[in-house]
Scaffold this active site. Structure first.
Site, PDB file in Angstrom:
ATOM      1  N   PHE A   1       0.828  -1.196   0.000  1.00 29.83           N
ATOM      2  CA  PHE A   1       0.000   0.000   0.000  1.00 29.83           C
ATOM      3  C   PHE A   1       0.870   1.257   0.000  1.00 29.83           C
ATOM      4  O   PHE A   1       0.489   2.282  -0.556  1.00 29.83           O
ATOM      5  CB  PHE A   1      -0.945  -0.004   1.208  1.00 29.83           C
ATOM      6  CG  PHE A   1      -1.978   1.083   1.140  1.00 29.83           C
ATOM      7  CD1 PHE A   1      -2.901   1.124   0.113  1.00 29.83           C
ATOM      8  CD2 PHE A   1      -2.028   2.077   2.105  1.00 29.83           C
ATOM      9  CE1 PHE A   1      -3.852   2.133   0.032  1.00 29.83           C
ATOM     10  CE2 PHE A   1      -2.970   3.090   2.045  1.00 29.83           C
ATOM     11  CZ  PHE A   1      -3.891   3.116   1.000  1.00 29.83           C
ATOM     12  N   TYR A   2       2.049   1.173   0.627  1.00 28.18           N
ATOM     13  CA  TYR A   2       2.997   2.290   0.567  1.00 28.18           C
ATOM     14  C   TYR A   2       3.308   2.635  -0.887  1.00 28.18           C
ATOM     15  O   TYR A   2       3.228   3.798  -1.302  1.00 28.18           O
ATOM     16  CB  TYR A   2       4.279   1.919   1.307  1.00 28.18           C
ATOM     17  CG  TYR A   2       5.452   2.817   1.006  1.00 28.18           C
ATOM     18  CD1 TYR A   2       5.460   4.146   1.418  1.00 28.18           C
ATOM     19  CD2 TYR A   2       6.560   2.341   0.306  1.00 28.18           C
ATOM     20  CE1 TYR A   2       6.546   4.983   1.150  1.00 28.18           C
ATOM     21  CE2 TYR A   2       7.646   3.162   0.039  1.00 28.18           C
ATOM     22  CZ  TYR A   2       7.626   4.476   0.454  1.00 28.18           C
ATOM     23  OH  TYR A   2       8.692   5.297   0.177  1.00 28.18           O
ATOM     24  N   ALA A   3       3.661   1.627  -1.670  1.00 28.18           N
ATOM     25  CA  ALA A   3       3.973   1.855  -3.082  1.00 28.18           C
ATOM     26  C   ALA A   3       2.758   2.396  -3.828  1.00 28.18           C
ATOM     27  O   ALA A   3       2.887   3.269  -4.691  1.00 28.18           O
ATOM     28  CB  ALA A   3       4.457   0.563  -3.719  1.00 28.18           C
TER      29      ALA A   3
ATOM     30  N   THR B   1       0.373   4.286  -2.647  1.00 27.44           N
ATOM     31  CA  THR B   1       0.160   5.708  -2.347  1.00 27.44           C
ATOM     32  C   THR B   1       1.151   6.582  -3.103  1.00 27.44           C
ATOM     33  O   THR B   1       0.818   7.678  -3.544  1.00 27.44           O
ATOM     34  CB  THR B   1       0.275   6.007  -0.836  1.00 27.44           C
ATOM     35  OG1 THR B   1       1.592   5.712  -0.363  1.00 27.44           O
ATOM     36  CG2 THR B   1      -0.761   5.222  -0.045  1.00 27.44           C
TER      37      THR B   1
END
Length: 337
Positions: free
Chosen positions: A152-154, A156
């Site tokens: 999910f970091y990637a 965002t």
């Protein structure tokens, strides 16, 4: 005197960028939330050192606080905004994805709104090599599609790139997104591998090595990284009149003054060789705890840094053994080991 607003000025990269900008005669306005994702005292110390320079001002506030961020921007009227703040860390996004939603999406939107209202000369925003996700064609090239993020970091950060393009197109806002590749060096984050490995080796505690060490990373020394950012500040993208104006290696958008740039060492280093460099700098052997691949992780990263070189004439080149030795020396000094 040109003014640069740096979000995340108390962070690892923001601190180093502020240092070189101040040394070159810029006025730097810092904005940082000083969150407790890792030890706040390390962030506070970075700000304290920067505050010794008369052209630096520190401001504490969250990206999500639009009124506070906007008030600062309208008062200081920066010529350039370098947006480095946000929720970092691939693995933490598995535990607390909402932090990434609020900081990386809402917070970045707030920064873009301020940049639009100010009409800044150049908006530069941090992305990550993680956006390449499941891509397996290496080295990673900025023109590759990045539609398969694995965390999910990637996701965002990929969203930030799309948001940035839309604002660049709609408001003719010169925008550069830079994708970082495994940044390391003095004042680094405690949640990153180099910090954890050094701490474990010096304390004699086991270090976790994922995928049994069969991993490769394009390790980029922090001073090389911020030198690249510094040079990109002076290279704002210009909306092309035709596609024919876009050079072969350029990621410049045909529809906006918008560009994506890799900043990496243009090399890949085996994780076990990286650990050997740390052992050699510490003068101790690591107690190794071999682990399987972590969810969302990738076996390798490798930057094609051709575009950075063509735009700036600069290429990161610090050898990983040299960079690791500088970090270990800083760690020993800072923690009195």
């Amino acid at each position: 005197m040109r003014t640069v607003l740096i979000t995340g000025s108390a962070g690892f990269i923001g601190y180093h960028l502020a240092q070189i900008l101040l040394a070159e005669g810029f006025r730097v306005v810092g904005y940082d939330g000083l969150t407790d994702y890792y030890e706040v005292s390390l962030k506070e110390r970075r700000h304290e050192l920067l505050a010794e320079h008369p052209n630096f001002t520190a401001n504490v506030g969250m990206l999500e606080d639009f009124d506070k961020l906007r008030a600062l921007c309208m008062a200081e009227k920066p010529d350039v905004i370098v947006h480095l703040a946000g929720q970092a860390g691939v693995r933490y996004s598995l535990e607390n994805p909402r932090a990434y939603l609020e900081s990386n999406l809402v917070g970045t939107f707030n920064v873009m709104e301020c940049a639009r209202e100010l009409g800044v000369d150049h908006l530069l925003m941090a992305s990550t090599s993680s956006v390449y996700g499941a891509n397996d064609e290496m080295p990673f090239d900025e023109r590759q599609k990045c539609d398969t993020p694995l965390t999910f970091y990637a996701a965002t950060k990929k969203a930030n790139e799309a948001m940035g393009h839309s604002y660049a197109h709609l408001w003719n806002l010169p925008t550069t997104m830079f994708r970082f590749f495994t940044v390391y060096g003095p004042w680094g984050r405690p949640d990153m591998a180099l910090f954890k490995f050094t701490k474990g080796i010096l304390e004699g505690t086991p270090i976790d090595i994922y995928n049994n060490g069969d991993m490769f990373r394009d390790f980029t020394y922090v001073e090389d990284l911020v030198r690249g950012i510094r040079l990109l500040i002076d290279t704002p993208p210009v909306r092309p009149d035709t596609k024919a104006q876009i050079a072969e290696h350029d990621s410049l958008s045909p529809a906006a003054p918008y560009r994506v740039v890799n900043i990496g060492n243009n090399d890949k280093v085996r994780l076990m060789d990286f650990i050997t460099a740390i052992e050699d700098s510490c003068g101790l052997k690591a107690k190794q705890n071999m682990m399987p691949m972590q969810k969302g992780d990738v076996p390798a990263t490798w930057a094609d840094a051709t575009l950075l070189g063509e735009l700036t004439g600069y290429a990161p080149q610090t050898d990983v053994r040299e960079g690791v030795a500088k970090f270990v020396a800083w760690y020993r000094d800072y923690y009195g080991v």
